[in-house]
Design a protein around this motif. Sequence first.
Motif, PDB file in Angstrom:
ATOM      1  N   PHE A 308      11.065  35.742   2.809  1.00  0.00           N
ATOM      2  CA  PHE A 308      11.400  35.199   4.124  1.00  0.00           C
ATOM      3  C   PHE A 308      11.294  36.271   5.209  1.00  0.00           C
ATOM      4  CE2 PHE A 308      14.865  34.349   7.204  1.00  0.00           C
ATOM      5  CZ  PHE A 308      14.307  33.239   7.801  1.00  0.00           C
ATOM      6  N   ILE A 309      11.878  37.454   4.942  1.00  0.00           N
ATOM      7  CA  ILE A 309      11.827  38.542   5.930  1.00  0.00           C
ATOM      8  C   ILE A 309      10.371  38.915   6.223  1.00  0.00           C
ATOM      9  CG2 ILE A 309      12.381  40.974   6.318  1.00  0.00           C
ATOM     10  CD1 ILE A 309      14.925  40.519   4.659  1.00  0.00           C
ATOM     11  N   LEU A 310       9.576  39.042   5.164  1.00  0.00           N
ATOM     12  CA  LEU A 310       8.164  39.389   5.362  1.00  0.00           C
ATOM     13  C   LEU A 310       7.460  38.298   6.159  1.00  0.00           C
ATOM     14  CD1 LEU A 310       7.362  40.838   1.818  1.00  0.00           C
ATOM     15  CD2 LEU A 310       7.794  42.086   3.940  1.00  0.00           C
ATOM     16  N   ALA A 311       7.825  37.036   5.899  1.00  0.00           N
ATOM     17  CA  ALA A 311       7.192  35.928   6.614  1.00  0.00           C
ATOM     18  C   ALA A 311       7.474  36.022   8.111  1.00  0.00           C
ATOM     19  CB  ALA A 311       7.701  34.596   6.061  1.00  0.00           C
ATOM     20  N   VAL A 312       8.711  36.390   8.471  1.00  0.00           N
ATOM     21  CA  VAL A 312       9.058  36.481   9.890  1.00  0.00           C
ATOM     22  C   VAL A 312       8.180  37.517  10.590  1.00  0.00           C
ATOM     23  CG1 VAL A 312      10.882  37.086  11.520  1.00  0.00           C
ATOM     24  CG2 VAL A 312      11.427  35.722   9.511  1.00  0.00           C
ATOM     25  N   TYR A 313       7.879  38.639   9.884  1.00  0.00           N
ATOM     26  CA  TYR A 313       7.050  39.669  10.509  1.00  0.00           C
ATOM     27  C   TYR A 313       5.578  39.287  10.510  1.00  0.00           C
ATOM     28  CZ  TYR A 313      10.970  42.869  10.299  1.00  0.00           C
ATOM     29  OH  TYR A 313      12.191  43.454  10.470  1.00  0.00           O
ATOM     30  N   PHE A 314       5.084  38.812   9.357  1.00  0.00           N
ATOM     31  CA  PHE A 314       3.637  38.790   9.172  1.00  0.00           C
ATOM     32  C   PHE A 314       2.998  37.423   9.365  1.00  0.00           C
ATOM     33  CE2 PHE A 314       5.130  42.473   6.692  1.00  0.00           C
ATOM     34  CZ  PHE A 314       4.562  43.440   7.489  1.00  0.00           C
ATOM     35  N   PHE A 315       3.727  36.328   9.138  1.00  0.00           N
ATOM     36  CA  PHE A 315       3.168  35.046   9.551  1.00  0.00           C
ATOM     37  C   PHE A 315       4.234  34.160  10.163  1.00  0.00           C
ATOM     38  CE2 PHE A 315       3.668  35.096   4.969  1.00  0.00           C
ATOM     39  CZ  PHE A 315       4.177  33.861   4.587  1.00  0.00           C
ATOM     40  N   PRO A 316       4.579  34.473  11.430  1.00  0.00           N
ATOM     41  CA  PRO A 316       5.666  33.756  12.099  1.00  0.00           C
ATOM     42  C   PRO A 316       5.411  32.258  12.218  1.00  0.00           C
ATOM     43  CG  PRO A 316       4.710  35.449  13.544  1.00  0.00           C
ATOM     44  CD  PRO A 316       3.967  35.497  12.264  1.00  0.00           C
ATOM     45  N   GLY A 317       4.164  31.822  12.133  1.00  0.00           N
ATOM     46  CA  GLY A 317       3.878  30.395  12.213  1.00  0.00           C
ATOM     47  C   GLY A 317       4.113  29.660  10.907  1.00  0.00           C
ATOM     48  N   GLY A 318       4.398  30.390   9.832  1.00  0.00           N
ATOM     49  CA  GLY A 318       4.642  29.759   8.543  1.00  0.00           C
ATOM     50  C   GLY A 318       3.364  29.361   7.839  1.00  0.00           C
ATOM     51  N   ILE A 319       3.549  28.670   6.700  1.00  0.00           N
ATOM     52  CA  ILE A 319       2.407  28.292   5.863  1.00  0.00           C
ATOM     53  C   ILE A 319       1.430  27.422   6.643  1.00  0.00           C
ATOM     54  CG2 ILE A 319       1.711  27.064   3.778  1.00  0.00           C
ATOM     55  CD1 ILE A 319       4.494  27.673   2.671  1.00  0.00           C
ATOM     56  N   ALA A 320       1.964  26.477   7.432  1.00  0.00           N
ATOM     57  CA  ALA A 320       1.105  25.541   8.149  1.00  0.00           C
ATOM     58  C   ALA A 320       0.133  26.291   9.053  1.00  0.00           C
ATOM     59  CB  ALA A 320       1.947  24.574   8.965  1.00  0.00           C
ATOM     60  N   GLN A 321       0.645  27.302   9.757  1.00  0.00           N
ATOM     61  CA  GLN A 321      -0.174  28.088  10.664  1.00  0.00           C
ATOM     62  C   GLN A 321      -1.200  28.904   9.889  1.00  0.00           C
ATOM     63  OE1 GLN A 321       1.069  27.180  13.590  1.00  0.00           O
ATOM     64  NE2 GLN A 321      -0.867  27.869  14.426  1.00  0.00           N
ATOM     65  N   LEU A 322      -0.725  29.429   8.752  1.00  0.00           N
ATOM     66  CA  LEU A 322      -1.572  30.255   7.890  1.00  0.00           C
ATOM     67  C   LEU A 322      -2.801  29.466   7.464  1.00  0.00           C
ATOM     68  CD1 LEU A 322      -0.895  33.092   6.777  1.00  0.00           C
ATOM     69  CD2 LEU A 322      -0.293  31.987   4.644  1.00  0.00           C
ATOM     70  N   ARG A 323      -2.566  28.215   7.080  1.00  0.00           N
ATOM     71  CA  ARG A 323      -3.629  27.352   6.603  1.00  0.00           C
ATOM     72  C   ARG A 323      -4.631  27.114   7.728  1.00  0.00           C
ATOM     73  NH1 ARG A 323      -3.408  21.304   5.874  1.00  0.00           N
ATOM     74  NH2 ARG A 323      -2.474  21.762   7.859  1.00  0.00           N
ATOM     75  N   LEU A 324      -4.097  26.848   8.932  1.00  0.00           N
ATOM     76  CA  LEU A 324      -4.967  26.587  10.075  1.00  0.00           C
ATOM     77  C   LEU A 324      -5.844  27.797  10.376  1.00  0.00           C
ATOM     78  CD1 LEU A 324      -2.888  24.602  12.690  1.00  0.00           C
ATOM     79  CD2 LEU A 324      -4.826  23.857  11.307  1.00  0.00           C
ATOM     80  N   THR A 325      -5.223  28.991  10.394  1.00  0.00           N
ATOM     81  CA  THR A 325      -5.983  30.196  10.703  1.00  0.00           C
ATOM     82  C   THR A 325      -7.061  30.408   9.654  1.00  0.00           C
ATOM     83  OG1 THR A 325      -3.725  30.993  10.721  1.00  0.00           O
ATOM     84  CG2 THR A 325      -5.298  32.249  11.971  1.00  0.00           C
ATOM     85  N   ALA A 326      -6.691  30.203   8.381  1.00  0.00           N
ATOM     86  CA  ALA A 326      -7.666  30.399   7.307  1.00  0.00           C
ATOM     87  C   ALA A 326      -8.816  29.415   7.467  1.00  0.00           C
ATOM     88  CB  ALA A 326      -6.982  30.207   5.955  1.00  0.00           C
ATOM     89  N   LEU A 327      -8.466  28.151   7.814  1.00  0.00           N
ATOM     90  CA  LEU A 327      -9.483  27.125   8.009  1.00  0.00           C
ATOM     91  C   LEU A 327     -10.423  27.519   9.146  1.00  0.00           C
ATOM     92  CD1 LEU A 327      -8.005  23.531   7.711  1.00  0.00           C
ATOM     93  CD2 LEU A 327     -10.009  24.494   6.590  1.00  0.00           C
ATOM     94  N   ARG A 328      -9.809  27.942  10.268  1.00  0.00           N
ATOM     95  CA  ARG A 328     -10.621  28.306  11.434  1.00  0.00           C
ATOM     96  C   ARG A 328     -11.560  29.451  11.101  1.00  0.00           C
ATOM     97  NH1 ARG A 328      -5.975  27.996  15.038  1.00  0.00           N
ATOM     98  NH2 ARG A 328      -5.839  25.795  15.500  1.00  0.00           N
ATOM     99  N   ARG A 329     -11.008  30.405  10.344  1.00  0.00           N
ATOM    100  CA  ARG A 329     -11.820  31.556   9.976  1.00  0.00           C
ATOM    101  C   ARG A 329     -12.992  31.101   9.092  1.00  0.00           C
ATOM    102  NH1 ARG A 329      -7.729  35.746   8.072  1.00  0.00           N
ATOM    103  NH2 ARG A 329      -6.855  35.615  10.150  1.00  0.00           N
ATOM    104  N   ALA A 330     -12.693  30.170   8.183  1.00  0.00           N
ATOM    105  CA  ALA A 330     -13.727  29.695   7.266  1.00  0.00           C
ATOM    106  C   ALA A 330     -14.803  28.916   8.021  1.00  0.00           C
ATOM    107  CB  ALA A 330     -13.102  28.826   6.186  1.00  0.00           C
ATOM    108  N   VAL A 331     -14.349  28.138   9.016  1.00  0.00           N
ATOM    109  CA  VAL A 331     -15.296  27.311   9.764  1.00  0.00           C
ATOM    110  C   VAL A 331     -16.096  28.151  10.743  1.00  0.00           C
ATOM    111  CG1 VAL A 331     -15.491  25.441  11.440  1.00  0.00           C
ATOM    112  CG2 VAL A 331     -13.925  25.231   9.511  1.00  0.00           C
ATOM    113  N   GLY A 332     -15.356  29.008  11.496  1.00  0.00           N
ATOM    114  CA  GLY A 332     -16.022  29.775  12.555  1.00  0.00           C
ATOM    115  C   GLY A 332     -16.545  31.041  11.952  1.00  0.00           C
TER     116      GLY A 332
END
Lengths: 332, 283
Positions: A308-332
Amino acid sequence: MTYLRRYWPIGAVAVLAFLPYAGISVPGVFDGPLNSPGTLQLLALCLLFGGLATGYDLLFGRTGLLSFGHALFVALGAYGADVLIGKAGLPLAVAAPAAILLGTTVAAAVGAIALRVTGIAFAMVTLAFAQVGAILAARDAWGLTGGDEGLALDVSGLPSGLVGVVNTYKLYWVSLAYLVIVMIVVRRTVSSPTGRVLAGLRDDERRVGVLGLNPYAFKLFAFVLAGALAAAGGVVHLLLVQGADPKIAGSELTLSLLVMVVLGGPGTRYGPLLGGVLYTYLDYRLTHVAGGLPGPLKQPLFVLGVVFILAVYFFPGGIAQLRLTALRRAVG
Amino acid sequence: MSTIVLLAVTGLGLSALYFLIASGLSLVFGLADVLNFAHGWFLTVGAYAAYWATPKVGFAGGVAAGVLAGAVVAALVELVMIRPLYQRTIAQVLVTVGLSLAGVALFQALFSPDARAFPSPKWTQQVVDLLGARVPVKSLLLIAGAVVVLAALLAFLRWTRYGLIIRAGVENREMVTALGIDVRKAFTLVFAIGGAAAGLAGALSGVYFESVTPTGGASLLIFAFIVVVIGGMGSITGSAVAAVAVGLLQQFVNYYGSAGAGDVCAVALLAIVLLARRQTRQA
């Protein structure tokens, strides 16, 4: 494609609803086949906490209210229905709505007082009120709560279809139904004009005030609605574990919900659901597989707290945001 | 009469514990706007440090070890965990929540979840005559500790340069920053002071409850929150007055009413204060 995007949740619910008929084993993930009572019980808890986290996010992610008192309403639902069935001898069909009504009423009273302060002070005040619930539950108030041992559910008051290990699959459906209802209620609320005001409160409360709307009334609405959803979740929890114990009233439950929401992604449609399912699954599985691990890794809460602590620092948007960023990276 | 004196002294002993935790919480909150959920864990750190050190270096050394451990851990937490999230207030609260969960679990893994008997010296377990009542020495010890900390904190805030910065920062952080003073140094200092007070509370709570547990800090923390809100965020004297009110109320109602009623009354007092107070400081 648009049909797929639009209707996949219905498909997902259909697949989940048919799981009790699937005798597939998933080695390493679950101990027994999917339709075994143990696995269904775990899955039901995961869905329930997915729903509870989504309801909590109505406050935290959608309205920007950091409440530390959510456990109070879950406990009112669980203990309320438990006492009404066991001590007053009411049938479940009466006890469950009454317990939800009780939770909603108390949420209105607590919210009316706690919302007089904002921000961090609001968090402290909600925590203090929830503590009353925890104390009353643990001290066997009025001889109703059974103290530290908790209060087992009097199953003679239940429809026979909800009793016994062979009927676990029906309780699983109850959990699934709860989750679906919460998802629909939250979705409807946030996409309504009221939901846009709630988002406005989260982003800048003064601006909502300047527009001539009463921030207090809207925040109270969100608080009461979330309280009602939590109380309903409490009733489902009571049925699932066939009893209520003081753990469900403690601040640790609220903190877990907060962790689920932040891990999953506050303010997103499926983030809190994912966070709730993942947290519950890990909490359960780490306890079972961690026997061989060294030192503090044996404690699920240690692992989850650190993640949880690491999540607050490194992916504040949570899993949902992580997935979106990964998707965008894969698409773009 | 003797019952009332006894209840007053034991209630004030409890107040002393609340004050020692609340003072640090209140200063951190007033200055940095951080609701420090891990503050109760600082108490646990102090308690276990004192538990570990007392058999080796004696009781006074054990208390000193508790204070030092609390201060060092708190300062490290501020530097490593809070500071990188500067101006992300909610995220700061969240990491302290994570720390409080993981920290308790860490102690449960290291020392087992069960309570351990605290090696308190014999003299703390005795009773003395006071106004016809036989009051426990450990309560007097706690009260003395809290009074010393209160006096030291007030003197520090009033007469030192850093105290001046902290007082001004609690009033208006932006103004102090605009004057070219690095408030963040004051944050670390305030965390360390709060941690030291919590560490002292931990060592003394070991004497008071005659045991240490991994969850002891968390349960005291909730009442410290109540004290902070009643006393007014950032006010040390407010915390002291509120701690006395909450501790006494709790002790008397628990004795004359049913067990647990005192805890409920403390929360009721909070509700009354909030309803009566016209304007609260916007957090």
